[in-house]
Write an enzyme that holds these catalytic residues in place. Structure first.
Site, PDB file in Angstrom:
ATOM      1  N   ASN A  10      40.953 101.416  46.953  1.00 31.82           N
ATOM      2  CA  ASN A  10      39.729 100.603  47.017  1.00 31.82           C
ATOM      3  C   ASN A  10      40.146  99.133  47.048  1.00 31.82           C
ATOM      4  O   ASN A  10      40.530  98.571  46.025  1.00 31.82           O
ATOM      5  CB  ASN A  10      38.870 100.912  45.774  1.00 31.82           C
ATOM      6  CG  ASN A  10      37.651 100.012  45.672  1.00 31.82           C
ATOM      7  OD1 ASN A  10      37.293  99.328  46.633  1.00 31.82           O
ATOM      8  ND2 ASN A  10      37.014 100.010  44.516  1.00 31.82           N
ATOM      9  N   TRP A  11      40.055  98.556  48.237  1.00 28.73           N
ATOM     10  CA  TRP A  11      40.507  97.159  48.378  1.00 28.73           C
ATOM     11  C   TRP A  11      39.519  96.138  47.820  1.00 28.73           C
ATOM     12  O   TRP A  11      39.814  94.959  47.743  1.00 28.73           O
ATOM     13  CB  TRP A  11      40.762  96.844  49.856  1.00 28.73           C
ATOM     14  CG  TRP A  11      42.032  97.429  50.392  1.00 28.73           C
ATOM     15  CD1 TRP A  11      42.949  98.170  49.701  1.00 28.73           C
ATOM     16  CD2 TRP A  11      42.524  97.332  51.732  1.00 28.73           C
ATOM     17  NE1 TRP A  11      43.980  98.538  50.529  1.00 28.73           N
ATOM     18  CE2 TRP A  11      43.737  98.028  51.787  1.00 28.73           C
ATOM     19  CE3 TRP A  11      42.056  96.720  52.893  1.00 28.73           C
ATOM     20  CZ2 TRP A  11      44.502  98.132  52.961  1.00 28.73           C
ATOM     21  CZ3 TRP A  11      42.799  96.827  54.058  1.00 28.73           C
ATOM     22  CH2 TRP A  11      44.010  97.524  54.085  1.00 28.73           C
ATOM     23  N   LYS A  12      38.308  96.608  47.505  1.00 28.63           N
ATOM     24  CA  LYS A  12      37.248  95.694  47.024  1.00 28.63           C
ATOM     25  C   LYS A  12      37.059  94.557  48.029  1.00 28.63           C
ATOM     26  O   LYS A  12      37.239  94.774  49.222  1.00 28.63           O
ATOM     27  CB  LYS A  12      37.571  95.205  45.611  1.00 28.63           C
ATOM     28  CG  LYS A  12      37.906  96.382  44.678  1.00 28.63           C
ATOM     29  CD  LYS A  12      37.976  96.031  43.233  1.00 28.63           C
ATOM     30  CE  LYS A  12      38.297  97.291  42.431  1.00 28.63           C
ATOM     31  NZ  LYS A  12      38.303  97.072  41.003  1.00 28.63           N
ATOM     32  N   GLY A  66      40.919  96.910  36.248  1.00 25.25           N
ATOM     33  CA  GLY A  66      41.445  95.576  36.474  1.00 25.25           C
ATOM     34  C   GLY A  66      41.955  94.889  35.216  1.00 25.25           C
ATOM     35  O   GLY A  66      42.150  93.673  35.206  1.00 25.25           O
ATOM     36  N   GLY A  91      42.562 100.363  42.565  1.00 30.71           N
ATOM     37  CA  GLY A  91      42.086  99.057  43.003  1.00 30.71           C
ATOM     38  C   GLY A  91      43.246  98.124  43.290  1.00 30.71           C
ATOM     39  O   GLY A  91      43.898  98.205  44.340  1.00 30.71           O
ATOM     40  N   GLY A  92      43.540  97.240  42.334  1.00 30.73           N
ATOM     41  CA  GLY A  92      44.538  96.180  42.520  1.00 30.73           C
ATOM     42  C   GLY A  92      45.853  96.643  43.146  1.00 30.73           C
ATOM     43  O   GLY A  92      46.356  96.011  44.086  1.00 30.73           O
ATOM     44  N   HIS A 120      30.160 102.426  41.883  1.00 31.99           N
ATOM     45  CA  HIS A 120      31.291 101.769  41.214  1.00 31.99           C
ATOM     46  C   HIS A 120      30.739 100.855  40.120  1.00 31.99           C
ATOM     47  O   HIS A 120      29.685 100.235  40.297  1.00 31.99           O
ATOM     48  CB  HIS A 120      32.102 100.964  42.241  1.00 31.99           C
ATOM     49  CG  HIS A 120      33.408 100.493  41.680  1.00 31.99           C
ATOM     50  ND1 HIS A 120      33.495  99.427  40.815  1.00 31.99           N
ATOM     51  CD2 HIS A 120      34.668 100.955  41.839  1.00 31.99           C
ATOM     52  CE1 HIS A 120      34.762  99.269  40.466  1.00 31.99           C
ATOM     53  NE2 HIS A 120      35.493 100.178  41.066  1.00 31.99           N
ATOM     54  N   GLU A 155      36.100 106.461  35.793  1.00 35.82           N
ATOM     55  CA  GLU A 155      36.705 105.135  35.695  1.00 35.82           C
ATOM     56  C   GLU A 155      36.198 104.440  34.424  1.00 35.82           C
ATOM     57  O   GLU A 155      35.104 103.853  34.438  1.00 35.82           O
ATOM     58  CB  GLU A 155      36.317 104.290  36.908  1.00 35.82           C
ATOM     59  CG  GLU A 155      36.850 104.812  38.211  1.00 35.82           C
ATOM     60  CD  GLU A 155      37.067 103.669  39.188  1.00 35.82           C
ATOM     61  OE1 GLU A 155      38.226 103.449  39.595  1.00 35.82           O
ATOM     62  OE2 GLU A 155      36.111 102.969  39.526  1.00 35.82           O
ATOM     63  N   SER A 206      43.320 100.683  36.418  1.00 34.79           N
ATOM     64  CA  SER A 206      44.675 100.174  36.159  1.00 34.79           C
ATOM     65  C   SER A 206      45.786 101.172  36.496  1.00 34.79           C
ATOM     66  O   SER A 206      46.805 101.237  35.805  1.00 34.79           O
ATOM     67  CB  SER A 206      44.802  99.681  34.716  1.00 34.79           C
ATOM     68  OG  SER A 206      43.984  98.538  34.525  1.00 34.79           O
ATOM     69  N   GLU A 220      31.485  98.010  39.258  1.00 32.77           N
ATOM     70  CA  GLU A 220      31.285  96.617  39.679  1.00 32.77           C
ATOM     71  C   GLU A 220      29.946  96.445  40.393  1.00 32.77           C
ATOM     72  O   GLU A 220      29.449  95.323  40.512  1.00 32.77           O
ATOM     73  CB  GLU A 220      32.460  96.170  40.569  1.00 32.77           C
ATOM     74  CG  GLU A 220      33.708  95.952  39.720  1.00 32.77           C
ATOM     75  CD  GLU A 220      35.006  95.998  40.480  1.00 32.77           C
ATOM     76  OE1 GLU A 220      34.992  96.025  41.717  1.00 32.77           O
ATOM     77  OE2 GLU A 220      36.063  96.035  39.812  1.00 32.77           O
TER      78      GLU A 220
HETATM   79  P1  PGA Z   1      42.007  98.774  39.307  1.00 32.54           P
HETATM   80  O1  PGA Z   1      40.566  99.154  39.906  1.00 32.54           O
HETATM   81  O2  PGA Z   1      42.959  99.815  39.809  1.00 32.54           O
HETATM   82  O3  PGA Z   1      42.307  97.413  39.823  1.00 32.54           O
HETATM   83  O4  PGA Z   1      41.872  98.831  37.817  1.00 32.54           O
HETATM   84  C1  PGA Z   1      40.162 100.477  39.993  1.00 32.54           C
HETATM   85  C2  PGA Z   1      38.792 100.542  40.587  1.00 32.54           C
HETATM   86  O5  PGA Z   1      37.981  99.639  40.338  1.00 32.54           O
HETATM   87  O6  PGA Z   1      38.478 101.473  41.336  1.00 32.54           O
END
Ligand code: PGA
Length: 251
Positions: free
Chosen positions: A8-10, A177, A234-235, A100, A171, A213, A102
């Site tokens: 997930n590149w956001k 993050g 994500g990251g 998600h 999650e 993470s 976010e």
């Molecule tokens: P992260 O994000 O790996 O940067 O913690 C995961 C996500 O939001 O799907």
């Protein structure tokens, strides 16, 4: 059940970033465990660029898929700035993340409720997409011992009643993050409870991902926990070398 590893590149990336990213993925893709499935979810303006770079990787066996990070609950209409599930399908997406944290959150998010997430998952299914539905508890909920109860309530509110394929991603909000990862025991406990709950709903084929993470250092250990059928990253998924390392570590 094939393992599913979702990047997930956001809201990150650029045309140049994507060219460079795929240069290194291309070199590494031959040595990947092909029994797994890999999904890349770029921001929507880059779908066609990523789709055209994924296509050659799939020449031998189809294991790479394009995914989206969200969709609108309606299939079309006067919704300025939004993107619909049929459009995602039209552009070559196979998966779409919905709910998600976010997007569920109030500040700097979209205040999405379980009911809205469910409508998004439903339109995704009607459009031929597989929704990846996210659930997770806050740290306060965990500290109060309400984790499982909270997750089951989110599942009841946001999973559509359907016999089509859906994917569930656990999650923990406090792990996204932050570099804070639940212990193996904590992940084991949650995934066992969610698997039992999914079985009771007749959803024993639903893949259950862990996200929050994930890095090249912990991916392998997390993937060996029972009932973890994949990862949502994500990251770390923005660093091509690290993502390839995670892919290799999840045999
Ligand atoms: P992260 O994000 O790996 O940067 O913690 C995961 C996500 O939001 O799907």
């Amino acid at each position: 059940m094939k393992k599913l590893i979702v990047a997930n590149w956001k809201m990150n990336g650029s045309k140049e970033f994507i060219e460079d990213f795929f240069d290194s993925i291309r070199r590494a893709s031959l040595s990947l465990p092909m029994e797994n499935e890999y999904v890349i979810c770029p921001p929507s303006p880059y779908f066609s660029q990523v789709a055209s770079l994924l296509a050659p990787l799939n020449k031998e066996k189809k294991s790479f898929f394009l995914g989206a990070q969200d969709c609108h609950p309606e299939a079309s209409g006067a919704y300025t700035g939004d993107v619909s599930a049929p459009m995602l399908k039209d552009l070559g997406c196979q998966y779409v993340i919905v709910g998600h944290s976010e997007r569920r959150r109030i500040e700097h998010g979209h205040q999405e409720s379980d009911a809205l997430v469910k409508r998004k998952a439903e339109v995704a299914l009607r459009s031929g997409l597989t929704p990846i539905i996210c659930v997770g508890e806050t740290l306060e909920e965990r500290d109060r011992g309400e984790t499982i109860q909270r997750l089951i309530s989110q599942i009841s509110g946001s999973l559509p009643a359907s016999d089509q394929e859906v994917v569930l991603a656990y999650e923990p909000i406090w792990a996204i993050g932050t570099g804070k990862v639940p212990s193996s025991d904590q992940i084991r406990e949650v995934h066992a409870a969610l698997r039992k709950h999914l079985d009771s709903l007749g959803l024993s084929q639903c893949r259950l991902l862990y996200g929050g993470s994930v890095t090249q250092d912990n991916a392998h250990d997390i993937m060996t926990i029972p009932n973890v059928d994949g990862l949502l990253i994500g990251g770390a998924s923005l660093k091509s070398k690290e993502l390839v390392q995670i892919w290799r570590n999840t045999k």
